[in-house]
Enzyme design. Structure first.
Site, PDB file in Angstrom:
ATOM      1  N   ALA A   1     -18.766  40.627  31.718  1.00 24.65           N
ATOM      2  CA  ALA A   1     -17.432  41.240  31.743  1.00 24.65           C
ATOM      3  C   ALA A   1     -16.677  40.892  30.470  1.00 24.65           C
ATOM      4  CB  ALA A   1     -16.656  40.746  32.959  1.00 24.65           C
ATOM      5  N   CYS A   2     -15.641  41.666  30.192  1.00 24.56           N
ATOM      6  CA  CYS A   2     -14.776  41.439  29.030  1.00 24.56           C
ATOM      7  C   CYS A   2     -14.308  39.993  29.026  1.00 24.56           C
ATOM      8  CB  CYS A   2     -13.583  42.396  29.091  1.00 24.56           C
ATOM      9  SG  CYS A   2     -12.407  42.184  27.755  1.00 24.56           S
ATOM     10  N   PRO A   3     -14.357  39.322  27.928  1.00 25.88           N
ATOM     11  CA  PRO A   3     -14.613  39.760  26.558  1.00 25.88           C
ATOM     12  C   PRO A   3     -16.047  39.536  26.084  1.00 25.88           C
ATOM     13  CG  PRO A   3     -13.722  37.559  26.461  1.00 25.88           C
ATOM     14  CD  PRO A   3     -13.826  37.932  27.933  1.00 25.88           C
TER      15      PRO A   3
ATOM     16  N   ARG B   1      -7.229  41.185  30.762  1.00 29.46           N
ATOM     17  CA  ARG B   1      -7.894  40.137  31.527  1.00 29.46           C
ATOM     18  C   ARG B   1      -7.894  38.811  30.780  1.00 29.46           C
ATOM     19  NH1 ARG B   1     -12.567  37.656  33.134  1.00 29.46           N
ATOM     20  NH2 ARG B   1     -13.914  38.383  31.475  1.00 29.46           N
TER      21      ARG B   1
END
Length: 190
Positions: A15-17, A152
């Site tokens: 998931a981000c990042p 996020r």
């Protein structure tokens, strides 16, 4: 589509990042002009790859989606083409934003995460404009308001804050570290 690549990076399940973090690291091993293929499953990674490439001078070639996997293609820029990766200067700590909210201050909070991320929990009254839609939807924001931009982790919001400032928004703050550590009240979309 048959694209000649020099390196393949597997960022599936991250998931981000993390897709961007891994892409940055892998890019350092490439020669100017070489192409990297980044395989990811994070739906926000397309916007992230485009924005990161634009901010550094590397070339985003495109994305192909097949069976839930997003395959991104990026070309490494030469030294003459690259730009120093910039960060938005005006940063606000998440705890300071939470204090302002608890004090009842009138705030404009812009959440630049994808709609699915926003739906599972966001700061009450936050406006959701995903980073990829920001260019077309900036007119929905009041330039006179102080904008607190959140995502996020602080990466997408940093890129969004830079864009907003470039487009004439005078009072933009990038909130870090982002919703991943938010402990205040949240709303969910049902």
């Amino acid at each position: 589509m048959n694209i000649q690549v020099d390196e393949i990076l597997d960022a599936k399940g991250l998931a981000c990042p993390m897709p961007i973090v891994k892409t940055k690291k892998a890019m350092t091993n490439l020669e100017a002009g070489q192409v990297i293929e980044v395989q990811a499953t994070d739906k926000g990674s397309t916007t992230d790859m485009k924005a990161w490439a634009e901010s550094t001078g590397h070339q985003y070639l495109g994305t192909v989606e097949e069976a839930g996997v997003l395959t991104h293609y990026l070309r490494k820029a030469s030294d003459a083409e690259t730009k120093q990766e910039t960060k938005h200067e005006d940063v606000e700590q998440l705890k300071d934003l939470q204090s302002k909210i608890e004090a009842g201050e009138n705030l404009t909070i812009l959440d630049v995460r994808e709609p699915a991320e926003f739906a599972f929990g966001h700061i009450p009254n936050a406006i959701n404009i995903p980073l990829g839609d920001l260019e077309e939807r900036m007119k929905e924001l009041d330039k006179d308001n102080e904008l607190h931009v959140i995502c996020r982790t602080g990466n997408r919001s940093d890129l969004a804050a830079q864009r907003l400032t470039e487009k004439g928004f005078p009072n933009v703050k990038n909130v870090i570290p982002g919703m991943s550590t938010w402990e205040g009240p949240t709303d969910k979309n049902n």
